[in-house]
Design a protein around this motif. Sequence first.
Motif: not given
Length: 240
Positions: A156-164, A169-173, A206-213
């Motif tokens: 599940x998605x914990x957070x999603x933030x876009x830095x223009x 885009x950083x998505x934390x699962x 660019x997309x950053x993927x993290x798991x629990x930070x």
Amino acid sequence: MKKRILSIILISFSMLLFMGCSENNVDKNNEQNHVEASSPETDIKNEDKKEDLSDSDTGKTEEKQNSNVSTPPPENTGNKVEKPQTTTKAEKEETPTKPKTVSKTLRLYFHDPMSDKKIYLSKNVNITDNAIVTAIIEELKAPPNSSYVAINPNAGVSSAKVNKETNLLTVDFNNSILPNNIGGGVEGAFIQGLVNTLGYNLGVSNVRITINGKGYSSGHMDLGSSDYFSVNYNGWNPTN
């Protein structure tokens, strides 16, 4: 004889004179008594007049004092209009707002290990409260073809933030996004399809993927928390 007559005349005259003086004295006494009796009445009347003037002056003074005090107009209860009750701030906060759902066309990228094809397709997806990343992940959990690699349904998605500024885009699962028992080549294509889907629909490179930070890590890849993937559309074709 003449002396007697003279004496009688003198006596009569004296009596008349005495009686006249007595009447004068009585009249004077009556007048004095009348004056003395009337004087208290005059004083009382004068005192009454003084009290009346005092009352009159007092009344004028009170009117002058009251003239400086503004009195509100009488309330007109007959034409009184009740104001509608307004909800307080606390009531507004307690009232739950209805979720806003819109339909948007998304592009979804999938890898088919059976045919080793990399495809993409367009689909109308309902997005609730502008949670586009969550909507994308839910679609990638249920691909249109069972041969396509799907995201772990427990992720599940914990957070999603876009830095223009950094186009990132950083998505934390909250859980691993990988399905079980896939090889390194399949994992690479699967991750690239996820990055392309997120990057295309959110307009970033660019997309950053993290798991629990923590940075993305598996048996084949190990990235730090600041590392990211870049979109790459080469070799991806629309589905027939």
